[in-house]
Write an enzyme that holds these catalytic residues in place. Structure first.
Site, short mmCIF file in Angstrom:
data_model
loop_
_atom_site.label_atom_id
_atom_site.label_comp_id
_atom_site.label_asym_id
_atom_site.label_seq_id
_atom_site.Cartn_x
_atom_site.Cartn_y
_atom_site.Cartn_z
N THR A 190 0.85 -1.20 0.00
CA THR A 190 0.00 0.00 0.00
C THR A 190 0.88 1.24 0.00
OG1 THR A 190 -1.94 1.03 1.04
CG2 THR A 190 -0.30 0.13 2.55
N ASN A 191 0.32 2.39 0.31
CA ASN A 191 1.11 3.63 0.34
C ASN A 191 0.64 4.51 1.49
OD1 ASN A 191 -1.14 5.37 -0.68
ND2 ASN A 191 -0.94 3.96 -2.41
N ASP A 192 1.22 5.68 1.61
CA ASP A 192 0.98 6.53 2.79
C ASP A 192 -0.27 7.40 2.70
OD1 ASP A 192 2.96 5.85 4.55
OD2 ASP A 192 4.45 7.14 3.61
N SER A 193 -1.05 7.25 1.65
CA SER A 193 -2.21 8.15 1.51
C SER A 193 -3.18 7.98 2.67
CB SER A 193 -2.93 7.87 0.20
OG SER A 193 -4.14 8.57 0.16
#
Ligand SMILES: Cc1cc2nc3c(=O)[nH]c(=O)nc-3n(C[C@H](O)[C@H](O)[C@H](O)COP(=O)(O)O)c2cc1C
Length: 401
Positions: free
Chosen positions: A211-214
């Site tokens: 996933t990512n930091d959003s």
């Protein structure tokens, strides 16, 4: 939205009357100016003094007692208010309102007001479902009043049923939504806006993912800003910790593929699409159906490119206004202009996520708006809501040209 709004709160004699104190407090916290009137029965449940302290205004209970000899209190309150909220509304008061009875301060003022009336019934299930109450409810709606559906849950009587006073927070949200829907001439009234938000999760196995930091904050603020301008909003939300905003449809998705499916389901009927989600560019080529066991010293996960949703929309668009985001750590302007062209978007909101006040998971942002025939617009550091308002304003301006 409630800032400066003049709201008269009418409290009637139900057991939930004490919760009206919290409602008044929350309306004031949202910036509303609140004046309170109570029936005699309501004062059996909570004192006018409590409401006087909270509203910082005198509380009206007696139609023949004018606080100021220069004016007739009930007419003054009726004319002063921009919104009337009856909360909690007893079966008795609903019956009186439905029949135009005016025999105390509350019912007389409600008959005299031309402000929109928002009613929050709260009562025993059997009282609520009594044919007389059902008839009165229908009549009140026919008369143009708004009646909020009460909650179903544990009643003061000690059993489960429909008729509970909703949480004051939910009432404040419902009031805000009601006020937005009342205005049919807002800049985005009648428009459908699709907003994506949050970071997608690409599953490796049932317990692991990429996933990512959003955080989803920017997308959620954009959805709320569009809603407040009158749009019908569909918020397609990948993983976030955020509470669902009121007054919109929220579609929860996990992966880039699910995000794409959800977006294209709405695309045809959308007027504006804002792609604020951080959609993974790659996804594991295969997904293990069972948890992968630790074995070798090294493990290689082969990734395949996901669909470029913005570019696909750019190819397919007919009337839709497309807004994309470019979160970069270097050469922001160059990359954003390239993206605008390549993806056939109408606007790219670019931010340098390496800056301390901008980007993922922050409360503030600092962005530049790139669009085809206009010079870039720089929005310096401010709250994500302010950024969202400016973006929506810019889109509205572009659409009106
Ligand atoms: C303990 C108690 C709780 C009550 N709770 C409610 C209630 O939740 N909803 C309701 O419609 N009436 C309720 N009633 C009945 C109303 O108080 C009664 O109908 C009263 O006449 C309402 O007056 P008003 O509509 O002028 O405020 C309750 C009465 C008592 C004694």
């Amino acid at each position: 939205m409630l800032k400066g709004k003049k709201i008269a709160v009418y409290i009637t004699g139900g057991i939930a009357a004490y919760k009206a104190a919290d409602l008044v407090r929350r309306l004031i916290k949202q910036g509303a100016e609140v004046r309170v009137a109570m029936t005699k029965a309501a004062t059996e449940f909570i004192t006018p003094y409590t409401l006087q302290i909270l509203s910082k205004n005198e509380v009206f209970t007696n139609v023949f007692e004018d606080k100021d000899p220069a004016e007739v209190s009930h007419i003054h309150l009726a004319d002063w208010s921009e919104l009337a909220v009856v909360a909690p509304a007893t079966a008795n008061v609903m019956a009186k309102m439905a029949h135009g009875i005016a025999d105390d301060f509350v019912t007389t003022t409600l008959l005299a007001t031309t402000a929109p009336v928002f009613i929050v019934p709260a009562m025993n299930t059997h009282m609520l479902e009594n044919p007389a109450t059902v008839r009165n409810w229908e009549r009140l709606e026919q008369d143009g009043h708004f009646v909020m559906e009460p909650d179903t849950g544990f009643l003061a009587e000690g059993y489960e049923g429909r008729g509970r006073f909703p949480e004051p927070e939910a009432i404040v949200e419902a009031i805000q939504e009601y006020l937005i829907r009342q205005q049919t001439d807002l800049p985005l009234s009648g428009k459908k806006v699709v907003v994506t938000a949050g970071g997608t999760k690409e599953r490796i196995d049932p317990v692991r993912y990429i996933t990512n930091d959003s955080s989803g904050k920017m997308g959620y603020q954009l959805a709320m800003a569009a809603r407040d301008k009158g749009a019908k909003v569909v918020l397609i939300s990948a993983s976030t910790q955020l509470k669902h905003p009121f007054g919109m449809e929220v579609v929860a998705v996990e992966s880039a593929q699910q995000m794409s499916d959800a977006v294209f389901k709405e695309f045809e009927s959308a007027d504006i699409v804002i792609m604020a989600a951080a959609v993974s560019d790659y996804t594991p080529e295969t997904q293990a159906t069972q948890k992968i066991k630790k074995k070798e010293n090294q493990m290689v996960i082969s990734l395949a490119k996901t669909q470029d949703i913005l570019a696909t929309m750019g190819q397919q668009k007919s009337h839709q206004f497309l807004v994309g985001f470019a979160a970069e750590t270097h050469d922001v302007a160059e990359y954003a202009m390239g993206k605008l062209e390549k993806k056939n978007a109408d606007m790219i909101v670019a931010n340098d996520v390496s800056k301390p006040h901008a980007g993922f998971n922050k409360e503030t942002n600092e962005v530049t708006l790139f669009s085809k025939d206009t010079p870039p617009i720089e929005l310096s550091v401010r709250s994500k809501r302010d950024i969202a308002d400016s973006i929506i304003q810019e889109v509205i301006q572009k659409l009106s040209k």
